[in-house]
Design a protein around this motif. Structure first.
Motif, PDB file in Angstrom:
ATOM      1  N   ALA A 158     -59.949   3.199  46.805  1.00 30.78           N
ATOM      2  CA  ALA A 158     -60.824   2.089  46.410  1.00 30.78           C
ATOM      3  C   ALA A 158     -60.004   0.896  45.917  1.00 30.78           C
ATOM      4  N   GLY A 159     -60.312  -0.277  46.485  1.00 29.05           N
ATOM      5  CA  GLY A 159     -59.660  -1.514  46.076  1.00 29.05           C
ATOM      6  C   GLY A 159     -58.334  -1.792  46.757  1.00 29.05           C
ATOM      7  N   ARG A 161     -55.637  -2.562  49.815  1.00 25.27           N
ATOM      8  CA  ARG A 161     -55.609  -3.264  51.101  1.00 25.27           C
ATOM      9  C   ARG A 161     -55.005  -2.305  52.142  1.00 25.27           C
ATOM     10  N   VAL A 178     -64.306   3.438  56.124  1.00 28.24           N
ATOM     11  CA  VAL A 178     -64.349   2.038  56.567  1.00 28.24           C
ATOM     12  C   VAL A 178     -65.793   1.542  56.566  1.00 28.24           C
ATOM     13  N   ASN A 181     -67.084   0.779  53.172  1.00 25.93           N
ATOM     14  CA  ASN A 181     -66.361  -0.289  52.462  1.00 25.93           C
ATOM     15  C   ASN A 181     -65.676   0.212  51.187  1.00 25.93           C
ATOM     16  N   PHE A 183     -62.487   0.688  50.786  1.00 23.15           N
ATOM     17  CA  PHE A 183     -61.262  -0.087  50.579  1.00 23.15           C
ATOM     18  C   PHE A 183     -61.332  -1.366  51.402  1.00 23.15           C
ATOM     19  N   ILE A 184     -60.337  -2.206  51.230  1.00 20.94           N
ATOM     20  CA  ILE A 184     -60.292  -3.496  51.932  1.00 20.94           C
ATOM     21  C   ILE A 184     -59.563  -3.301  53.262  1.00 20.94           C
ATOM     22  N   VAL A 185     -60.260  -3.545  54.346  1.00 27.05           N
ATOM     23  CA  VAL A 185     -59.689  -3.346  55.682  1.00 27.05           C
ATOM     24  C   VAL A 185     -58.999  -4.618  56.152  1.00 27.05           C
ATOM     25  N   ASP A 186     -57.769  -4.459  56.633  1.00 27.57           N
ATOM     26  CA  ASP A 186     -57.014  -5.590  57.186  1.00 27.57           C
ATOM     27  C   ASP A 186     -56.561  -5.179  58.588  1.00 27.57           C
ATOM     28  N   ARG A 202     -48.205  -7.586  52.238  1.00 30.98           N
ATOM     29  CA  ARG A 202     -49.543  -8.144  52.460  1.00 30.98           C
ATOM     30  C   ARG A 202     -50.615  -7.058  52.542  1.00 30.98           C
ATOM     31  N   ILE A 203     -50.213  -5.823  52.782  1.00 32.56           N
ATOM     32  CA  ILE A 203     -51.118  -4.678  52.696  1.00 32.56           C
ATOM     33  C   ILE A 203     -50.438  -3.609  51.846  1.00 32.56           C
ATOM     34  N   ASP A 204     -51.240  -2.704  51.297  1.00 29.32           N
ATOM     35  CA  ASP A 204     -50.694  -1.674  50.411  1.00 29.32           C
ATOM     36  C   ASP A 204     -50.294  -0.408  51.168  1.00 29.32           C
TER      37      ASP A 204
END
Length: 293
Positions: A158-159, A161, A178, A181, A183-186, A202-204
């Motif tokens: 959660a939270g 990227r 996904v 939602n 986590f943040i999807v990039d 830029r992503i985790d």
């Protein structure tokens, strides 16, 4: 009287000699006939084995090193397994390379004899025969060594990227997360773009198959990139890869049986385990790196 007896004995001896000669001739003819029969059988078997040895099939695949690649030894580790499995049953493989989706459709439409390698899905199995498992793989979350990351269940993301490569299947657990939602999807069009974003912070995290990620970082990124990245040992997905053959081709069912038989022979011989050992030791990636120098 004695003369008559003598003549009689001569006649009998002559008859016996003639009979024995006839028997010898018959035996000789029989041996000759048997020789011809065995010779014909031997020629037939030789031609049969010769025909089997030169049988060639056309398989489609795609660039996915170190599993499949035109520039790797034996066309990559999975291609190598497939080639050797078919070689066990006297079949030679010729590879044709296409984009991933097109490679599969080339086989499904019967324009090539089969395609490899793909994971199982309901969509893929429709109208296709699927082989026994060729290789087992796992997808892990990759992250920078400087990032403190651990997870036990999907809600732990959660939270964060999370990078994904569009149109790739990461398994039901990830796909459902996904949709929810969590986590943040990039998204990106290619794994390399996600790895670049990961290296740039830029992503985790980024889910990728073990072996595929290391190859990319080692061969397509600046020196030292691989040393900056690690992965969490808990897999997000475990899956097998298969050879697919079209039901539309009459020979596919027999070809599938031959491949499975050859794969089993390869595994029993110990060659299969040696290939995997070479793979884990970096043979299918270091060979191409050395070739470029």
């Amino acid at each position: 009287m004695l003369l008559e007896l003598s003549l009689g004995v001569d006649v009998i001896d002559a008859y016996r000699e003639k009979h024995e000669n006839h028997q010898a001739t018959c035996q000789g003819n029989l041996i000759l006939k048997l020789f011809y029969i065995f010779f014909i059988i031997w020629i037939s078997l030789s031609l049969s084995f010769s025909c089997k040895a030169i049988e060639t099939i056309n398989l489609s695949t795609f660039e996915y090193p170190p599993e499949h690649s035109q520039v790797l030894p034996h066309h990559g580790v999975v291609s190598h397994i497939i080639e050797l499995a078919f070689a066990q049953v006297n079949i030679k493989v010729k590879w044709s390379y296409y984009p991933t989706t097109r490679a599969f459709m080339m086989a499904k439409s019967g324009r090539v004899d089969g395609t490899a390698s793909y994971g199982y899905s309901k969509e893929r199995i429709e109208g296709m025969y699927m082989s026994n498992s060729i290789i087992s793989s796992a997808t892990y979350f990759y992250h920078l060594k400087s990032t403190d990351f651990n997870w036990h269940n999907i809600k732990d993301l959660a939270g964060l990227r999370v990078g994904i490569t569009n149109k790739l299947n990461y398994g039901d657990l990830f796909n459902n997360a996904v949709k929810e939602n969590i986590f943040i999807v990039d998204g990106a069009q290619h794994d390399d773009l996600n790895l670049k974003k990961l290296l740039a912070g830029r992503i985790d995290i980024f889910p990728m198959t073990s072996g595929i990620a290391e190859y990319a970082l080692k061969t397509r990124f600046p020196k030292g990139a691989l040393e900056k990245v690690t992965y969490n040992k808990k897999p997000i997905r475990e899956y097998d890869s298969f050879l697919f053959l079209p039901e539309s081709l009459l020979k596919s069912e027999a070809l599938l049986a031959s491949f499975n038989q050859g794969l089993q022979k390869l595994q029993k011989s110990g060659q299969y385990q040696q290939i995997l050992s070479n793979y884990y030791n970096g043979y299918y990636s270091t060979a191409i790196v050395n070739a470029k120098k």
